[in-house]
Design an enzyme around this catalytic site. Structure first.
Site, mmCIF file in Angstrom:
data_model
loop_
_atom_site.group_PDB
_atom_site.id
_atom_site.type_symbol
_atom_site.label_atom_id
_atom_site.label_comp_id
_atom_site.label_asym_id
_atom_site.label_seq_id
_atom_site.Cartn_x
_atom_site.Cartn_y
_atom_site.Cartn_z
ATOM 1 N N ASN A 301 0.841 -1.191 0.000
ATOM 2 C CA ASN A 301 0.000 0.000 0.000
ATOM 3 C C ASN A 301 0.882 1.249 0.000
ATOM 4 O OD1 ASN A 301 0.869 -0.300 2.766
ATOM 5 N ND2 ASN A 301 -0.727 1.132 3.332
ATOM 6 N N CYS A 303 1.935 3.576 1.972
ATOM 7 C CA CYS A 303 2.925 3.877 3.028
ATOM 8 C C CYS A 303 3.773 2.691 3.440
ATOM 9 C CB CYS A 303 2.211 4.450 4.236
ATOM 10 S SG CYS A 303 1.495 6.076 3.924
ATOM 11 N N GLU A 305 3.069 -0.266 4.940
ATOM 12 C CA GLU A 305 2.835 -1.102 6.111
ATOM 13 C C GLU A 305 2.053 -2.379 5.818
ATOM 14 O OE1 GLU A 305 -0.584 1.959 6.340
ATOM 15 O OE2 GLU A 305 1.473 1.837 5.630
#
Length: 600
Positions: A301, A303, A305
Site C-alpha cells: 500500500n 505507506c 505497512e
C-alpha cells in the site's frame, strides 16, 4: 490513564474532525458532536453481528469514544453514511500486462479506486524497458517511468482539490533494465508527485552487493522481440528469474550489467538528496507471508505497512497507547496491559466487521479481500506513552517496553481471531497444514498454534503499524504510529476542503499533559526525546523489535538531519536489511523541500 481525551481538546483536532470525518449530506450536518461520529461508526460495525448487536455497539462505542482505538480514516469518514465509498484505506492493483489495452484498463481501475477514497499501490516491473520492441506489434516502448506519469496525471485529475490528496506507491524490481531511471526520476522537481517510490530489493541483489559482483539487468524473454539499439543489449544470454505475472521462474533476456555496489550507491545517493526511493525487501516479504502457499506479493500500500497481492487490500486501526498509562510521569507510572489486551480483542472484531459492511470499487478487490480477510491492528502514541512511563525511546529499556506491548497485542489479536473462527468460520484460503508452517505462525505460543489447528482462524493477517497521521491529530496530537515525537511544539500545515492550506501551532500530547500537570516546561524529564535527537540506528532498532510481532509490515520513516554526512547515511538500508526489516524509508531534512511539519 483515566479518559484523558473523551472530547476534542485542540483546535486542530476539531479542524480534522470537521473537515475529514464529520458526516454531512446535502448541506445537512448529521454528526453534531464527535460522540455522534463514534456512535455512527459503532452502529455500522455492529450491523455485522448476528447476535447481541446492541451490546456490541455499546462496547464498540465505549472504546471509540474514549479514543482507545482509532479506526482508519476511511472507516471514520464512511461507516454508517449514505456515501458510495470504501472503508478500506489501501489497495494494491492488479498485474499490468505489457500492452496498451491492459495499461489503460489498469489506469481506469486505479481511478475508480482513488475516486472511492482508497490509496493504491502499483508494480511497474511488468512493463518493457525503454526502447524495446513488443513481440506482437513491434512497437517501441517508452518504458515504465514514462507510463507512471499517466497514473500521476490521473491522480492529479481525480483529486485536484480538497482536504485529501491522492496516495500511490510505485515499485520496480532492482533487476529491471530501467531501474536507474526509476531511481533518479524524482531528482527533477514536480515529477511523480503523487507517488511514493520503492525499489524491490531481492536477496540475490544484496548478496551481489556484499560480494562486489556484477548485477544483471533483465526482462522476460517472452515479452521482447528485439531491440531498437542493439548495442544496448550487452549480451543475448538468458537467465531465469521470478517475475511478476508469471508462475515460477522464467527465462529473461540480459539487457545490461553493472556493479551491484554501483546500483546500491545510486539508490542511497538519490535517497540522501531526494528522500526517495525507499526499499522493499521483497523476497523476505514473500518468505514471511502467512499466505505464501497461495499468493505472490510484488507491492505494498502507499505507506508500505501492508504488503499485498494483486487486488488485495487491508483495513487498519490503531490502539492509542496514551490512554492506558496509569500515574503518568511518576515513579509508579505503568501501562494497563489488560486494558490494552481487551482493546486488541475488540479491535479485531471491529475490523473483521468492517470487511463485511464495506463497499468496494472493484469486484476483483472484494473477491480477494473476502478470501483472506486481512486486517491490521496497530499502535499509535508509542513515543508519548514511553515518555509518560519515563522510558527513553532510544534506550534498551524503551525498546523492551515497546516490544512487550506489541507482543501482547499480537498474541491477543490472534486469540481473538481464533474465537471469531469458532462462530464465523475461517477465511476461505485457510489451509491448516500450510498455514501452521508459516514462520510467523510457528513463533506464536503453542496454545495459539493449537487453537488455530483445532478451530481455524478468521483473518490471515492481523497486525500492521500505520503512519496514523490524521487520526493521531484527532486524538489530541499523540505521537503518530511508532514514530518518536517530532518536537514539543511545532507548526503543522493542514489541507482544507477547498485546497487551501491552514497553519496550526500544535503541542505534542505528552508535552501538553506535562505542562498542564506541572505548570511549566522547565526541567523536562530525560525521556522527552525528539526524532532529531535519535540516531538512525536507534530508529531502526525500534522498528526491528516491533517487526518481530507484526505479521504485515510497518510504516516508519528514519528522520535524519540535513547535516548528517553521506558516509554515515549510506549504510542505513543495509542495516535495515541486516536487522530483518521488510522495508525502509528515510527522510533527510533539506532546505526548500516541502514539509508538513516544521520546528522553529
Amino acid at each position: 490513564m483515566e479518559n484523558q481525551i473523551a472530547h476534542l481538546e485542540t483546535e486542530l483536532s476539531r479542524h480534522i474532525w470537521e473537515n475529514k470525518y464529520r458526516y454531512s449530506i446535502n448541506g445537512s450536518i448529521k454528526d453534531k458532536t464527535i460522540e455522534d461520529t463514534w456512535r455512527r461508526v459503532a452502529s455500522a460495525m455492529a450491523k455485522a453481528e448476528c447476535q447481541n448487536s446492541v451490546d456490541w455497539e455499546e462496547a464498540f462505542f465505549e472504546t471509540l469514544s474514549n479514543f482507545k482505538f482509532l479506526p482508519g480514516g476511511r472507516i471514520i469518514a464512511g461507516a454508517g453514511t449514505e456515501r458510495n465509498v470504501t472503508l478500506f484505506n489501501c489497495f494494491v492493483m492488479g498485474v499490468i500486462d505489457d500492452s496498451i489495452s491492459s495499461i489503460f484498463d489498469h489506469v481506469k481501475e486505479g481511478a475508480l479506486t482513488l475516486q472511492w477514497g482508497g490509496g493504491i499501490g502499483c508494480d511497474f516491473s511488468t512493463l518493457r524497458p525503454k526502447g524495446s520492441l513488443a513481440r506482437s506489434t513491434n512497437n517501441i516502448s517508452s518504458g515504465p517511468v514514462s507510463f507512471m506519469k499517466i497514473w500521476d496525471a490521473m491522480c492529479d485529475t481525480m483529486l485536484s482539490t480538497g482536504a485529501r490528496r491522492g496516495a500511490m506507491m510505485g515499485t520496480l524490481r532492482c533487476d529491471h533494465p530501467d531501474i536507474q531511471s526509476f531511481i533518479d526520476v524524482k531528482k527533477e522537481p514536480g515529477i511523480l508527485t503523487n507517488f511514493n517510490l520503492s525499489v524491490l530489493i531481492t536477496e540475490d541483489f544484496v548478496n551481489a552487493v556484499n560480494k562486489d559482483e556484477e548485477w544483471l539487468l533483465v526482462f522476460p524473454e517472452k515479452e521482447i522481440s528485439g531491440q531498437v539499439d542493439k548495442d544496448a543489449i550487452q549480451n543475448t544470454d538468458s537467465v531465469y528469474r521470478k517475475w511478476p505475472g508469471f508462475k515460477g521462474k522464467v527465462p529473461c533476456r540480459v539487457f545490461g550489467k553493472l556493479k551491484a555496489k554501483k546500483l546500491w550507491a545510486e539508490i542511497m545517493k538519490a535517497n540522501y538528496n531526494c528522500a526517495e526511493p525507499g526499499v522493499l525487501f521483497i523476497d523476505r516479504i514473500n518468505a514471511l507471508n502467512n499466505l505464501k502457499y497461495t499468493e505472490d506479493i510484488f507491492c505494498t500500500n502507499p505507506c508500505g505497512e501492508v504488503p499485498l497481492p494483486p487486488y488485495g487490500a487491508c483495513n487498519l486501526g490503531s490502539i492509542n497507547l496514551t490512554q492506558f498509562i496509569k500515574r503518568p510521569f511518576t515513579k509508579e507510572a505503568a501501562i494497563d496491559m489488560e486494558g490494552v489486551k481487551e482493546t486488541a480483542r475488540l479491535a479485531v472484531r471491529m475490523l473483521d466487521n468492517v470487511i463485511s459492511i464495506s463497499n468496494f470499487p472493484l469486484e476483483k478487490q472484494k473477491i480477494r479481500i473476502y478470501r483472506s480477510r486481512r486486517i491490521g491492528v496497530g499502535i499509535t502514541g508509542l513515543a508519548d506513552a514511553l515518555i509518560m512511563m519515563n522510558k527513553d525511546y532510544g534506550s534498551n529499556q524503551g525498546r523492551e517496553m515497546a516490544e512487550n506491548i506489541m507482543r501482547e497485542i499480537s498474541h491477543e489479536a490472534y486469540r481473538s481471531s481464533i474465537e471469531l473462527a469458532k462462530t464465523r468460520g475461517s477465511f476461505p484460503d485457510f489451509k491448516a497444514q500450510a498455514y501452521l508452517k508459516r514462520p510467523f505462525i510457528k513463533q506464536l505460543p503453542a496454545s495459539i498454534q493449537q487453537g488455530i489447528k483445532k478451530y481455524g482462524i478468521r483473518n490471515s493477517h492481523l497486525l500492521s503499524i500505520a503512519p496514523t497521521g490524521s487520526i493521531s491529530l484527532l486524538a489530541g496530537n499523540v505521537s503518530s504510529g511508532l514514530e518518536p515525537i517530532f518536537d514539543y511544539e511545532y507548526s503543522r500545515n493542514v489541507l482544507n476542503p477547498n485546497g487551501s492550506v491552514s497553519h496550526y501551532r500544535v503541542r505534542d500530547f505528552a508535552y501538553r499533559l506535562w505542562v498542564e500537570k506541572y505548570g511549566s516546561a522547565n526541567n523536562l524529564p530525560d525521556a522527552f526525546v525528539r526524532a532529531r535527537e535519535l540516531s538512525p540506528l536507534q530508529h531502526l532498532k525500534m522498528q526491528a523489535v516491533l517487526q518481530r510481532h507484526v505479521d504485515n509490515s510497518i510504516s516508519k520513516t528514519i528522520h535524519v538531519p540535513e547535516s548528517y554526512s553521506y558516509s554515515s547515511f549510506k549504510n542505513i538500508y543495509k542495516e535495515a536489511y541486516d536487522m530483518k526489516l521488510k522495508g525502509c524509508t528515510t527522510y533527510r531534512t533539506v532546505k526548500n523541500r516541502s514539509a508538513v511539519l516544521s520546528s522553529d
